[in-house]
Motif scaffolding. Sequence first.
Motif: not given
Length: 129
Positions: A48-74
């Motif tokens: 269960v802890g490993a599953t939550v950690l994988v979902v956590l890393s996915s959420a953090v990755y998606n936040v980083v991707e959204i942040h990158k898009r916001s930097r590109e578009s302004g």
Amino acid sequence: MFYLFFTTVFTEMALILALLFESPLRKLLILGLDKLKQGRGPLVAKSVGATVLVVLSSAVYNVVEIHKRSRESGALNPTEEVLMADLLLEASLMGFSLFLAVMMDRLHSYIKRKQILEEVINPNKQHNQ
């Protein structure tokens, strides 16, 4: 999903507070955690802890991707702002939950070690008073 994580975080906080103070509830929690750590309990907790950690890393990755898009578009559009806030809340709740689970495990271990040391130092003392 947020209700589950809020419930989990508040439950873990309550259990940690109960473990910190000497009370009959603490003894009951120690017995329950002892039973949980026997048999298949550790395997289930780790998976269960490993599953939550994988979902956590996915959420953090998606936040980083959204942040990158916001930097590109302004600027962020409103949809991305809502998604980013949602993902940040989800990631923070998962992180708090994992941290509190580790903290609860360590508290249980320290309490058990303390009890064993007290039994070794004072073998005649009765703990069930």
